[in-house]
Design a protein around this motif. Structure first.
Motif, PDB file in Angstrom:
ATOM      1  N   ARG A 245      10.445  -8.169  12.716  1.00 52.10           N
ATOM      2  CA  ARG A 245       9.869  -8.021  11.382  1.00 52.10           C
ATOM      3  C   ARG A 245      10.750  -8.744  10.375  1.00 52.10           C
ATOM      4  NH1 ARG A 245       9.668  -1.689  11.009  1.00 52.10           N
ATOM      5  NH2 ARG A 245      11.476  -2.013  12.349  1.00 52.10           N
TER       6      ARG A 245
ATOM      7  N   LEU B 123       8.160 -12.049   3.904  1.00 52.47           N
ATOM      8  CA  LEU B 123       7.329 -13.250   3.865  1.00 52.47           C
ATOM      9  C   LEU B 123       8.202 -14.475   3.574  1.00 52.47           C
ATOM     10  CD1 LEU B 123       4.281 -11.954   1.786  1.00 52.47           C
ATOM     11  CD2 LEU B 123       4.332 -12.426   4.243  1.00 52.47           C
TER      12      LEU B 123
ATOM     13  N   GLU C 271       3.128  -3.576  10.116  1.00 48.39           N
ATOM     14  CA  GLU C 271       4.383  -4.310  10.301  1.00 48.39           C
ATOM     15  C   GLU C 271       4.510  -4.827  11.731  1.00 48.39           C
ATOM     16  OE1 GLU C 271       7.871  -2.349   8.883  1.00 48.39           O
ATOM     17  OE2 GLU C 271       7.174  -2.316   6.800  1.00 48.39           O
TER      18      GLU C 271
ATOM     19  N   PHE D  23       5.604  -8.727   9.454  1.00 50.51           N
ATOM     20  CA  PHE D  23       6.122  -8.764   8.088  1.00 50.51           C
ATOM     21  C   PHE D  23       6.273  -7.344   7.536  1.00 50.51           C
ATOM     22  CE2 PHE D  23       3.743 -12.875   8.347  1.00 50.51           C
ATOM     23  CZ  PHE D  23       4.852 -13.714   8.262  1.00 50.51           C
TER      24      PHE D  23
ATOM     25  N   THR E 188       6.420  -8.877   0.458  1.00 47.97           N
ATOM     26  CA  THR E 188       5.845  -7.997   1.471  1.00 47.97           C
ATOM     27  C   THR E 188       4.360  -8.275   1.675  1.00 47.97           C
ATOM     28  OG1 THR E 188       5.528  -6.308  -0.247  1.00 47.97           O
ATOM     29  CG2 THR E 188       7.538  -6.163   1.084  1.00 47.97           C
ATOM     30  N   ILE E 189       3.871  -7.913   2.855  1.00 53.18           N
ATOM     31  CA  ILE E 189       2.502  -8.257   3.253  1.00 53.18           C
ATOM     32  C   ILE E 189       1.456  -7.415   2.521  1.00 53.18           C
ATOM     33  CG2 ILE E 189       2.441  -6.695   5.239  1.00 53.18           C
ATOM     34  CD1 ILE E 189       1.041 -10.261   5.226  1.00 53.18           C
TER      35      ILE E 189
END
Length: 565
Positions: free
Chosen positions: A333, A336, A362, A367, A395-396
């Protein structure tokens, strides 16, 4: 003499303060002399006299002196300090002078129980032996089993205990807070000085370093863990079309048993063990062998050659078990690589499974997810996006429980997670009074807290969904129950909305380790239904309102089990 005493009496009658001051000074001086005698040195006990520290003497004074002198008699030597740091709580390490000191015995009562308990723990602590500091690599782990993180409370014992519980041979600690388990060490040994970070939960122990693992060998618990079912039964499946491609490692065993096949695949570091008669196949869940189309177990009901009470499958139908080897294809993980200008919400009512959904996202995308809030316990468990501001763009997606128009319109799109209100309310009540994985006490359920909670939170369950449907842009509705029942399909929908490429093998990897660190052991069974008829009537109205709102937007209504039981 009599005249002198009369003079003293007259003097102190006139000056009573001086009298009491003199008495206080006298008592203080006596206490200092007493304490000095207690700390003057090590206790000396004649062989012919009863030992006040062996529990045979019951005098209160002897017990008191024994406690005072224990503090000096058991000083921590540099050797003892190093042995604790190096071997951890599972490895028995006693300094050379310990036997001499143990001649002092224990003290009876609480001290006796404490020292006896210590001896019992020392016997149990023969389970782990420190074997060295090793290189670790984020792309190719030294220990490739399960892993977990706690950036606040990690200890050597906790890591060892978790790995041993899952049947692993090795436990390794890294970066002061990360724990890795495995059956083989696939890395080089390095200098001890490179493992130099204290454990987050115990400053006296070392928990690896930067890309360095402090590794322990777990001496016990392995056989018992395997013998009593460390593997998870996945079901009966038809033989894949191309076995060598779907399950690349095969072993033939005449006296086949489930244990033998699971052990074989575990040693080969594969998460799946598939039994097909006398053949044992190992591999990963892939598009060649998804484990999505289960067959009737009777098709696999052929007795094992080495164990008549177990089924070992046939040449056409395989019995499949999931081993304790972690599938690392979905464990990496990161943030981005480029800051996103699109803000995607992962919105839910509290208690609807938002943390679990973040864990799945995740793993599926690789991500980190972010949050509208900051929860230190989540950050300590590995959700590293928790500390970022929600508009950081790193962050996603962003967790949120907000339901106001202004807050909703700040997002460009959203995944709206909806859960049965009866389950969601109980889950949030447990979290509120027992923490993320704990439970509310019986007193909370029976007291005024529960009715007050339902009164305030039940309307919010409805308005939360209604507001997101009204003000949200590009909203994907996912029912918690559908996600549990058909994780692959629902998670694929969620990843698609997030704008990242869907790798099906990665989604299959997620299926094998979907629980994460914040799974409760199921809602604690209460002896009674906490919902009164009035509560159920009110909540039923809210459910119907949400169901109608979903259907008006041409979406699937709420699942049938949302309605009162």
């Amino acid at each position: 003499m009599a005249k002198l005493l009369v003079k003293f009496q007259r003097y102190f009658r006139r000056k009573p303060v001086r009298f009491f001051t003199l008495i206080a000074l006298y008592l203080t001086a006596g206490s200092l002399v007493f304490l000095h005698s207690g700390f003057a040195g090590e206790p000396t006990i004649s062989e012919n006299e009863p030992n006040p520290l062996d529990g045979t003497s019951e005098g209160a004074a002897f017990q008191y002196l024994g406690v005072v002198q224990l503090g000096r008699g058991f000083k921590e030597t540099p050797e003892a300090r190093n042995s604790v740091r190096r071997y951890g709580p599972w490895f028995k390490s006693v300094s050379k002078d310990t036997p001499e000191r143990n001649k002092m015995g224990d003290y009876g009562g609480a001290w006796s129980r404490a020292l006896k308990g210590r001896k019992v723990r020392e016997k149990e602590e023969d389970r782990a032996k420190y074997i060295g500091c090793y290189v670790d690599n984020t792309r190719r782990r030294a220990l490739r089993g399960v892993s977990f993180f706690d950036y606040k409370k990690m200890t050597v014992f906790r890591c060892q205990d978790n790995c041993a519980e899952r049947g692993y041979l090795y436990a390794g600690l890294e970066f002061g807070a990360e724990c890795y388990c495995g059956h083989k060490i696939q890395a080089l040994n390095v200098s001890e000085s490179e493992c130099n970070m204290e454990c987050k939960g115990e400053k006296s122990n070392i928990c690896g370093g930067v890309n360095r693992l402090s590794i322990y060998r777990l001496e016990l618990a392995q056989e018992s863990a395997r013998r009593y079912g460390s593997a998870i039964f996945r079901g009966c499946f038809h033989r894949p079309d191309n076995v060598s491609l779907a399950l690349p490692v095969t072993g033939v065993m005449l006296n086949m048993s489930v244990d033998k096949c699971v052990d074989f695949c575990t040693e080969k570091e594969y998460p799946l063990a598939a039994l097909g008669g006398a053949s044992c196949h190992c591999g990963f869940p892939t598009t060649f062998f998804t484990l999505h189309e289960r067959e009737d177990e009777q098709l696999c009901a052929q007795k094992c050659g080495g164990e008549e009470f177990e089924s070992c499958g046939t040449a056409e139908y395989f019995i499949v078990y999931q081993t304790q080897v972690q599938d690392n294809r979905c464990m990496d993980r990161r943030f981005l690589p480029a800051r996103s200008k699109q803000f995607i919400a992962l919105a839910s009512f509290p208690g609807a499974g938002n943390t679990w959904a973040r864990h799945l996202i995740e793993l599926a995308t690789g991500f980190y997810t972010g949050s509208y809030y900051f929860d230190g316990s989540l950050y300590n468990k590995g959700f590293k996006g928790e500390r970022d501001h929600w508009r950081s763009g790193r962050t996603i997606c962003i967790k949120t429980h907000e339901s106001g128009q202004k807050e909703i319109e700040a997002f460009d799109s959203a995944i709206l997670l909806i859960r049965n209100p009866y389950k969601a309310l109980m889950a949030e009540f447990n979290r509120k009074y027992g923490g993320h994985i704990g439970f509310a006490s019986h007193a909370h359920w029976k007291g005024k807290e529960w009715p007050e909670f339902v009164k305030n939170y039940a309307p919010w369950w409805a308005t939360h969904t209604l507001d997101w449907l009204k003000y949200g842009k590009n909203v994907l509705v996912v029912h918690f129950e559908d996600l549990k029942r058909d994780l692959f399909v629902q998670l694929k929908r969620m990843v698609s909305l997030l704008g990242t490429r869907v790798f099906e093998d990665r989604l299959l990897c997620v299926e094998g380790q979907k629980d994460g660190n914040f799974k409760r052991s199921g809602l604690r069974k209460l002896e009674y239904d906490p919902y009164t008829p009035e509560m159920r009537k009110t909540i039923s109205t809210y459910i119907k309102t949400v169901d109608m709102a979903l259907k008006l937007r041409n979406l699937t209504g709420v699942p049938d089990d949302y309605y009162p039981r």
